[in-house]
Design a protein around this motif. Structure first.
Motif, short mmCIF file in Angstrom:
data_model
loop_
_atom_site.label_atom_id
_atom_site.label_comp_id
_atom_site.label_asym_id
_atom_site.label_seq_id
_atom_site.Cartn_x
_atom_site.Cartn_y
_atom_site.Cartn_z
N ILE A 1 0.84 -1.21 0.00
CA ILE A 1 0.00 0.00 0.00
C ILE A 1 0.87 1.26 0.00
O ILE A 1 2.08 1.18 0.18
N GLY A 2 0.24 2.41 -0.21
CA GLY A 2 0.97 3.66 -0.26
C GLY A 2 1.52 3.91 -1.65
O GLY A 2 1.11 3.29 -2.64
N ALA A 3 2.46 4.83 -1.75
CA ALA A 3 3.02 5.23 -3.05
C ALA A 3 3.68 4.06 -3.77
O ALA A 3 3.47 3.85 -4.96
N VAL A 4 4.49 3.29 -3.05
CA VAL A 4 5.16 2.15 -3.68
C VAL A 4 4.12 1.11 -4.10
O VAL A 4 4.22 0.52 -5.18
N GLY A 5 3.12 0.89 -3.29
CA GLY A 5 2.06 -0.05 -3.63
C GLY A 5 1.32 0.36 -4.89
O GLY A 5 0.97 -0.49 -5.72
N ILE A 6 1.06 1.65 -5.03
CA ILE A 6 0.40 2.15 -6.24
C ILE A 6 1.27 1.86 -7.46
O ILE A 6 0.79 1.34 -8.47
#
Length: 145
Positions: A78-83
């Motif tokens: 999740i979060g920016a890296v997950g996106i």
């Protein structure tokens, strides 16, 4: 600590989306080649098998080590890296943009409420909010709102 570290490092080496292996073959081979004791290999494989979102359907690991590794994997999703990972994998797998966006609803937006440890819950809160804001902005740019 070594069990948590090895489980974290090896949790994807037999992932069915990436490899066609059975019974944690890649993890077992690596661990045996590094002289890890059999009891630890079994515990590490148990932890690895407890990480998967799709295979475990909301079940939580029994051990603290398993909970920590599962939380770390979910925080990473999740979060920016997950996106970025969602769209990179979607492109590699030939998924449509809509299919990748559906992945947020089907999995990623659910993870915040599935964390096991208090620290993971804190980290997940801000990453979840980031994803929600991203999805709002994304829909605005597509003129869907």
């Amino acid at each position: 600590m070594a069990v948590v570290e090895l489980s974290s490092l090896l949790h994807d080496v037999d992932d069915h989306k990436l490899f066609d292996t059975k019974d944690n073959m890649n993890a077992r081979q690596f661990l045996k080649s590094h002289c890890v004791e059999n009891d630890d290999i079994e515990l590490i494989c148990q932890i690895i098998n407890g990480v998967s979102f799709s295979k475990n359907k909301g079940e939580r690991p029994q051990t603290l080590e398993g909970k920590i590794v599962q939380d770390a994997d979910r925080i990473d999703a999740i979060g920016a890296v997950g996106i970025a990972r969602t769209f990179a994998y979607g492109g590699k797998a030939g998924r449509s943009l809509e299919s990748s966006l559906q992945h947020f609803k089907d999995k990623l937006l659910l993870l915040k409420d599935m964390m096991n440890t208090e620290e993971a819950k804190k980290i997940a809160e801000s990453r979840h909010l980031y994803m929600e804001n991203f999805l709002i902005e994304f829909r605005k740019e597509l003129n869907e709102i």
